[in-house]
Write a protein that holds these residues in place. Sequence first.
Motif, short mmCIF file in Angstrom:
data_model
loop_
_atom_site.label_atom_id
_atom_site.label_comp_id
_atom_site.label_asym_id
_atom_site.label_seq_id
_atom_site.Cartn_x
_atom_site.Cartn_y
_atom_site.Cartn_z
N LEU A 74 0.58 -1.39 -0.04
CA LEU A 74 -0.01 0.12 0.02
C LEU A 74 0.79 1.32 -0.17
O LEU A 74 0.43 2.38 -0.37
N ILE A 75 2.05 1.20 0.58
CA ILE A 75 3.03 2.30 0.18
C ILE A 75 4.46 1.85 -0.23
O ILE A 75 5.33 1.67 0.40
N PRO A 76 4.44 1.72 -1.51
CA PRO A 76 5.47 1.34 -2.27
C PRO A 76 6.54 2.23 -2.33
O PRO A 76 6.96 2.70 -3.49
N SER A 77 7.02 2.75 -1.03
CA SER A 77 8.12 3.77 -1.40
C SER A 77 8.98 3.35 -0.38
O SER A 77 8.51 3.55 0.93
N GLY A 78 10.22 3.07 -0.37
CA GLY A 78 10.98 2.63 0.80
C GLY A 78 11.13 3.91 1.82
O GLY A 78 11.09 3.64 2.97
N GLY A 79 11.45 5.00 1.36
CA GLY A 79 11.76 6.20 2.02
C GLY A 79 10.29 6.57 2.84
O GLY A 79 10.42 6.90 4.03
N GLY A 80 9.31 6.33 2.17
CA GLY A 80 7.94 6.74 2.87
C GLY A 80 7.74 5.64 3.93
O GLY A 80 7.06 6.08 4.86
N GLN A 81 7.94 4.42 3.61
CA GLN A 81 7.62 3.36 4.69
C GLN A 81 8.50 3.41 5.91
O GLN A 81 8.04 3.29 6.85
N TRP A 82 9.79 3.66 5.62
CA TRP A 82 10.55 3.90 6.86
C TRP A 82 9.95 4.89 7.60
O TRP A 82 10.18 4.82 8.93
N ALA A 83 9.83 6.06 7.01
CA ALA A 83 9.24 7.19 7.83
C ALA A 83 8.13 7.04 8.86
O ALA A 83 8.07 7.50 9.90
N VAL A 84 7.28 5.90 8.36
CA VAL A 84 6.13 5.56 9.16
C VAL A 84 6.59 4.57 10.25
O VAL A 84 6.31 4.70 11.24
N GLN A 85 7.24 3.59 9.64
CA GLN A 85 7.37 2.30 10.35
C GLN A 85 8.32 2.51 11.63
O GLN A 85 8.38 2.21 12.76
N SER A 86 9.32 3.52 11.35
CA SER A 86 10.63 3.80 12.18
C SER A 86 10.15 4.21 13.58
O SER A 86 10.49 4.08 14.68
N GLN A 87 9.00 5.30 13.50
CA GLN A 87 8.28 5.86 14.66
C GLN A 87 7.67 4.82 15.56
O GLN A 87 7.41 5.16 16.69
N VAL A 88 7.43 3.56 15.04
CA VAL A 88 6.87 2.66 16.02
C VAL A 88 7.95 1.49 16.18
O VAL A 88 7.98 1.13 17.54
N MET A 89 8.43 1.08 15.38
CA MET A 89 9.30 -0.23 15.61
C MET A 89 10.61 0.35 16.26
O MET A 89 11.02 -0.66 17.28
N LEU A 90 11.02 1.27 16.31
CA LEU A 90 12.57 1.65 16.90
C LEU A 90 12.28 1.82 18.42
O LEU A 90 12.93 1.04 19.21
N PRO A 91 11.23 2.61 18.78
CA PRO A 91 10.86 2.51 20.26
C PRO A 91 10.50 1.19 20.79
O PRO A 91 10.84 1.00 21.98
N ALA A 92 10.00 0.52 20.06
CA ALA A 92 9.54 -0.83 20.52
C ALA A 92 10.78 -1.69 20.77
O ALA A 92 10.90 -2.35 21.54
N ALA A 93 11.84 -1.41 19.63
CA ALA A 93 12.98 -2.48 19.77
C ALA A 93 13.85 -1.96 21.10
O ALA A 93 14.30 -2.67 21.62
N THR A 94 13.78 -0.80 21.45
CA THR A 94 14.29 -0.27 22.50
C THR A 94 13.87 -0.72 23.90
O THR A 94 14.26 -1.05 24.78
N ALA A 95 12.24 -0.68 23.97
CA ALA A 95 11.80 -1.22 24.96
C ALA A 95 11.90 -2.71 25.17
O ALA A 95 12.20 -3.05 26.33
N LEU A 96 12.08 -3.63 24.06
CA LEU A 96 12.19 -4.92 24.13
C LEU A 96 13.56 -5.28 24.45
O LEU A 96 13.84 -6.47 24.41
N ASN A 97 14.42 -4.14 24.11
CA ASN A 97 16.05 -4.74 24.23
C ASN A 97 16.40 -5.51 22.80
O ASN A 97 17.08 -6.48 22.88
N ALA A 98 15.64 -5.22 21.76
CA ALA A 98 15.74 -6.07 20.46
C ALA A 98 17.08 -5.25 19.82
O ALA A 98 17.58 -4.22 20.02
#
Length: 438
Positions: free
Chosen positions: A354-378
């Motif tokens: 649905l968002i076929p753009s690497g840069g656009g997708q990273w802008a969206v998912q990084s704001q969710v996945m990176l804090p989650a990775a920090t919280a889970l110590n991933a």
Amino acid sequence: MLGAATNWSTNLVERYLPDPYVLVLLLTLLVYAAGILFEGASPLAMARYWGDGFWQLLEFSMQMVLVLVTGFVLASTPFFRRILSAIARLAKTPGQAIVMVTLVSLAASWINWGFGLVIGALFARQLARVVPTVDYRLLIASAYSGFVIWHGGLSGSVPLTIATPGHFSENLIGIVPTSQTLFSSYNLIIVAALVVLIPLTNRLMLGHGGQPVHVDPAKLVDIDPEDAGRIDRPADRLEQSRAISWIVGGLGLLFIALYVIDKGLALNLNIVNFIFLFLGILLHGTPYRFLHSLQEAVKGAAGIIIQFPFYAGIMGMMVQSGLARSLSEWFVSFSTADTLPLFTFWSAGLLNALIPSGGGQWAVQSQVMLPAATALNADLSKVAMAVAWGDAWTNLIQPFWALPALAIAGLKAKDVMGFCLIVLVVSGVVISAGLLWG
């Protein structure tokens, strides 16, 4: 088993996959309704999100048109036709042709995604002339299948972005060198496994997928422009002037040399298009020959021109309504430190449809996945690469990216996506295993 799966997949896609234009219209309506039902956005708000996003990919759309046009123009020069033809003559059987085009596409895509997107399809045309008995659908699908490797290669936008000082997620992840992403052991293992398994998978699909399609080699012959004939006007002399092409082409080469001196081999889409364009001008010899090739090249660009704005509108609705964030958060909700990269990869693959753009997708998912990775110590770098691989993975069944290759080949999405669906499953297993246990 693979033969039966291939027959089922190609039959399914040929019967039910609509034209990419119709597909993007259906996706537009699906996302519009999902924003209202799941995010509580009003119909008017969703319409605004759609319209506001509609033109956000105009620059990228033009870049993709130029990828197609300049790549076609360069490959149609006598010089490159001879090179591609000489390499293609090494293939003696349909199986060899399938393996060769897959390996060339994988190598080209790992070096640069724009280069890989075009060179595989152009090489496939040459192979079809040399081995006319090969199934043309599988040949083009094999050429496109190598594109899946690009985000794990030298032009991967996510790993290159997070390795650049000042990137927008630096406060969450810091500066991550490519030694921890592109050149990490798990990523290199994934790349190596795909280089072995994708050509093998494509080769094993040969002879399956229903009635093969054989292309008349006469339809693939590059037609050289006829001589302009008598030169009666000064304008005729200009159109046939080699001096003009050589001077302007030489100026382009000068800029390319200066670019390499200043920035090294840091290829991006603009410099790839620039290289293709000016080499094409130089190698065609005269403006007359260049323009003749250009007119042939632009015939296949219609799908890109009209469909990319619709995908930009879909991206606007996904981001502004919160759908993309909600989807990412759902995957995070049942993840652990060990499984977060795996679920991040799967969610990124779904979002990429649905968002076929690497840069656009990273802008969206990084704001969710990176804090989650920090919280889970991933592993933060592995989570970032999971987004990158997910973005590349479902390109295999996303007509958005296949349009340039299909235009060059003269095929429709339904002709090749059944084979690509099999490669999607194989590559998905490989990438999932690499992220989970690498």
